[in-house]
Design a protein around this motif. Structure first.
Motif, mmCIF file in Angstrom:
data_model
loop_
_atom_site.group_PDB
_atom_site.id
_atom_site.type_symbol
_atom_site.label_atom_id
_atom_site.label_comp_id
_atom_site.label_asym_id
_atom_site.label_seq_id
_atom_site.Cartn_x
_atom_site.Cartn_y
_atom_site.Cartn_z
ATOM 1 N N UNK A 431 0.840 -1.207 0.000
ATOM 2 C CA UNK A 431 0.000 0.000 0.000
ATOM 3 C C UNK A 431 0.873 1.254 0.000
ATOM 4 N N UNK A 435 1.303 4.204 -2.989
ATOM 5 C CA UNK A 435 1.223 5.657 -2.774
ATOM 6 C C UNK A 435 2.519 6.326 -3.219
ATOM 7 N N UNK A 444 3.128 10.802 4.364
ATOM 8 C CA UNK A 444 1.779 11.179 3.943
ATOM 9 C C UNK A 444 0.933 9.949 3.614
ATOM 10 N N UNK A 448 -2.710 9.024 5.049
ATOM 11 C CA UNK A 448 -3.858 8.705 4.192
ATOM 12 C C UNK A 448 -4.485 7.374 4.582
ATOM 13 N N UNK A 449 -3.627 6.379 4.746
ATOM 14 C CA UNK A 449 -4.128 5.026 5.015
ATOM 15 C C UNK A 449 -4.817 4.963 6.381
ATOM 16 N N UNK A 451 -6.180 7.501 8.005
ATOM 17 C CA UNK A 451 -7.442 8.232 7.923
ATOM 18 C C UNK A 451 -8.509 7.433 7.194
ATOM 19 N N UNK A 452 -8.092 6.659 6.215
ATOM 20 C CA UNK A 452 -9.034 5.786 5.530
ATOM 21 C C UNK A 452 -9.571 4.730 6.478
ATOM 22 N N UNK A 453 -8.661 4.206 7.273
ATOM 23 C CA UNK A 453 -9.008 3.148 8.231
ATOM 24 C C UNK A 453 -10.040 3.616 9.260
ATOM 25 N N UNK A 455 -12.135 6.196 8.881
ATOM 26 C CA UNK A 455 -13.120 7.095 8.295
ATOM 27 C C UNK A 455 -14.539 6.872 8.801
ATOM 28 N N UNK B 88 -3.295 -1.992 -5.974
ATOM 29 C CA UNK B 88 -3.455 -2.230 -4.541
ATOM 30 C C UNK B 88 -4.715 -1.542 -4.017
ATOM 31 N N UNK B 91 -8.513 0.656 1.648
ATOM 32 C CA UNK B 91 -9.874 0.846 2.150
ATOM 33 C C UNK B 91 -10.049 2.202 2.829
ATOM 34 N N UNK B 92 -11.195 2.804 2.597
ATOM 35 C CA UNK B 92 -11.545 4.039 3.303
ATOM 36 C C UNK B 92 -10.952 5.300 2.707
ATOM 37 N N UNK B 93 -10.018 5.157 1.771
ATOM 38 C CA UNK B 93 -9.430 6.340 1.138
ATOM 39 C C UNK B 93 -10.069 6.512 -0.234
ATOM 40 N N UNK B 98 -7.154 10.537 -2.744
ATOM 41 C CA UNK B 98 -5.870 9.915 -3.090
ATOM 42 C C UNK B 98 -5.232 10.646 -4.278
#
Lengths: 482, 259
Positions: A431, A435, A444, A448-449, A451-453, A455, B88, B91-93, B98
């Motif tokens: 992952x 990025x 960063x 991002x990851x 914050x995605x987790x 969310x 890849x 999740x959640x982004x 992105x």
């Protein structure tokens, strides 16, 4: 990669806590130690009616016969309860009527924390009750709210002005016999917020309490009581910070929520108490009992918490789903770094028919920290067709931290349905590389990851606090790669 | 633009690339073909900066920079784009956030101000048309729950947004039906100009019906054993790889004998 990870982890773990300053405020304190006289003294200082003193003394006597709980997955050093100051208050004449009367140092403190006590300056409709050490110093927008019949004031004031409401509800959700810290709080609590939303009223602004510990050697024991009458709605938020000190400070709060028929309470917490330094020295012990009761049919209580601070967190915001068709929710992000420890989760007790609950817990551990989810879903005999869904995810950053999940399920009703999902993951190198390949730095990418987790949980927060919470997460974890 | 000289790499002690030489000039399209396990994807990953490989020997220069010295994000910002064989999931982004981060990182590197939200949305809309992707895709989490075809189209979409100097597309055609293949190929063709270059890694000749390469290289056992034009790809399609393998093995043995 691993060198880079170490660098970033080092940088993160050496980051300074932004709110660690001490304000030079003229503070009145009572001597260290706890006995019946201290309990009486606190009650007297607050000029409380007899029923309050009774409540405190009963709690104190009960507490003396209790032992601190040991079941949590926490290493708690021995706490000397005689070495704590139980009442510390900025010296004030009376509650400030206007902003001009506030000690400039006190006002500067809240300005520095980004908590405006000045209603004019307020960006959005948020009413604030500011609590420093043991007392509330200012509640904003009181008059505006009063026009709708909403009571929003400090607990001390409520005891004076609305003793009937306090007497009717205080200790009904969290009785002083509930647990060690609740008993202690009931004996010595000094202030907190009180809120009552009358029948059919939708509170037009976010209500918020900001807790600040300033005095050294003191504990903060606040008490919050929130009542939403039939068909009322309120969204409430609390935030908290403390100075950096080498010794641990105790914070043992009790929050009680009561939702009557078709009422809805949304309670959000962004907890950022001082977590201690990178070697685990200092920091707040955050031992909190939070519980709400969905008393009326079709009522709803929703807890959202973002826990990033404290040396130790012991906290289980819970819902008693007494009303038929009532709904309880718990959304949590708990971040631990360095030597922080958190044992947090929820209890959902289904009593009413068709009651529903939803638990979404996202743990993030970094450094040498330990992060546990502990949850109980209990379905009583008559809770027909009740449902629960639990999702407990853990994210590990680095290889020296731990994540644990302790789900308990007790079901006494055959028509009920319970689902539990749990995952543990690390941020994948693939992952990060993905990025990186799009020009995003590793630091960063982790932001991002993560914050995605989280969310799903952050989305539950009121907009302006969601942004704050996101920043806070970024600061707490920036770049710690697993 | 890109010069690879005697590149040798290994993973877990096993040598994969055994001396690659390749030069790519602006405006060119190179196809790299070859049987499974010949090192095609390794080459793509090494160029993009995946750090699981050990560089044993060799030099790679990209626009005058020593590419192997650069962090993967800097390679990306300087204009190297890798279309992943297996994109890849994050999740959640959301794709939008992105991509906004990615685009603005590229802009920052070039000394440009970040795009405003509305300019970014405009840019996305424009590029979406190019690859004919579903407009909902950008609201979804990065690659999460995407079909195989959507994932590949999404790679080309990102390529369109980032406007790389050198695109390395690692089996972007695999798993695509004929319509998706046409869309992906159209996207690549539309983005092609005299200043950028493309390296297509593929198993099959059919992609080359849509994207016409200037050169076709056959990678076998860690080496480029044959270089030709579009016709070489047709020959491979017809005859398979066996004859190339035989030829290469004989050559290799011959050389060893000489030593």
């Amino acid at each position: 990669m691993s060198d880079l990870q170490d660098d970033i982890l080092n940088e993160v773990t050496s980051r300074e806590y932004k709110y660690g300053f001490v304000s030079d405020i003229d503070t009145e304190t009572i001597p260290k130690g706890l006995n019946e006289d201290v309990v009486r003294l606190i009650s007297k200082k607050k000029n409380e009616p007899e029923f309050m003193l009774e409540f405190r003394l009963k709690a104190f006597r009960h507490w003396q016969n209790m032992k601190a709980p040991k079941w949590a997955h926490l290493q708690i050093p021995e706490i000397d309860y005689q070495d704590i100051i139980y009442y510390a208050a900025p010296r004030l004449q009376a509650k400030y009527a206007s902003l001009d009367e506030i000690d400039p140092e006190l006002k500067a403190t809240f300005d520095k924390l980004g908590i405006p006590l000045d209603e004019q300056k307020h960006l959005s409709g948020v009413a604030v009750d500011a609590v420093i050490d043991s007392i509330s110093v200012k509640t904003t927008f009181k008059e505006t709210l009063a026009e709708l019949g909403i009571i929003f004031c400090s607990m001390s004031e409520a005891v004076q002005e609305y003793p009937d409401l306090v007497k009717k509800y205080l200790g009904t959700v969290v009785p002083y016999t509930d647990n060690y810290f609740a008993a202690l709080n009931s004996a010595v609590f000094s202030d907190g917020s009180f809120c009552y939303i009358p029948k059919g009223v939708r509170c037009p602004m976010e209500l918020s309490t900001y807790f600040r510990i300033n005095a050294a050697n003191s504990g903060q024991f606040e008490r919050t009581l929130l009542i939403a009458d039939d068909e009322a709605y309120v969204s409430y938020l609390e935030g908290c910070t403390a100075p950096m000190r080498d010794e641990n400070q105790l914070h043992a709060a009790v929050v009680e929520l009561i939702a009557l028929e078709r009422a809805e309470i949304k309670y959000s917490t962004v907890q950022n108490w001082y977590p201690g330094d990178k070697n685990g020295k200092g920091g707040i012990f955050n031992f909190v009992t939070k519980r709400g009761i969905c008393k009326g049919n079709y009522s709803k209580i929703s807890w959202t918490q973002v826990e990033t601070g404290s040396a130790i967190t012991w906290k289980y915001p819970s819902c008693i789903l007494r009303g038929d068709n009532s709904v309880g929710e718990f959304y949590s992000v708990a971040v631990t770094n360095n030597h922080q420890q958190a044992d947090t989760g929820t209890k959902m007790t289904h009593i009413g028919k068709n009651s529903r609950s939803r638990i979404v817990s996202k743990g993030i551990s970094a450094g040498k920290s330990n992060n546990s989810y502990r949850g109980l879903v209990k379905v009583m005999k008559n809770a027909e067709n009740s449902r629960n869904f639990s999702q407990c995810d853990s994210l590990l950053l680095g290889s020296k931290c731990g994540a644990h999940t302790f789900p308990y399920i007790e079901v006494e009703n055959k028509s009920s349905m319970i689902e539990h999902e749990a995952t543990t993951s690390k941020i994948g190198e693939d992952q990060i590389f993905y990025c990186n390949q799009r020009g995003i730095s590793t630091e960063d990418a982790v932001g991002l990851i993560v914050n995605g987790y989280v969310r799903e949980v952050i989305n539950q927060l009121p907009m302006e606090f969601a942004v704050e919470a996101q920043k806070l997460l970024q600061i707490s974890l920036e770049g710690s790669v697993g | 633009m890109l010069k690879i000289k005697n590149l040798r790499t290994a993973i877990n002690g096993k040598e994969i690339l055994k001396g690659i030489d390749l030069e790519v000039k602006p405006g060119e399209v190179h196809a790299i073909m070859g049987p499974n396990g010949s090192g095609k994807s390794t080459l793509a990953s090494v160029l993009a900066g995946r750090d699981i490989y050990d560089i044993l020997e060799g030099k790679v220069s990209f626009e005058g920079d020593d590419l192997l010295e650069l962090a993967p994000e800097d390679r990306a910002r300087k204009g190297i784009f890798l279309g992943f064989q297996y994109p890849i999931e994050i999740p959640g982004v959301s794709m939008a956030s992105f991509l906004k981060t990615a685009v603005n990182e590229h802009r920052k590197f070039k000394g440009l101000a970040p795009l405003s939200a509305s300019d970014f949305l405009k840019l996305m809309r424009e590029k979406k048309e190019l690859v004919e992707i579903d407009s909902n895709l950008t609201n979804r989490s990065v690659n999460e729950g995407f079909s195989g075809g959507e994932k590949k189209k999404n790679e080309i979409f990102q390529m369109a947004l980032l406007e790389p100097r050198l695109s390395i597309l690692d089996e972007t055609d695999s798993g695509l039906d004929i319509d998706a293949l046409r869309i992906v190929a159209n996207g690549v063709n539309k983005l092609k100009n005299k200043d950028n270059a493309t390296i297509l890694i593929t198993h099959y000749q059919r992609l080359l019906d849509y994207i016409v390469p200037d050169f076709v290289h056959v990678l076998y056992n860690g080496r480029i054993v044959k270089t030709g034009t579009k016709e070489l790809a047709l020959e491979l399609e017809e005859k398979g790889y066996d004859w190339i393998k035989k030829e290469a093995d004989m050559k290799l043995n011959g050389e060893e004998v000489k030593i």
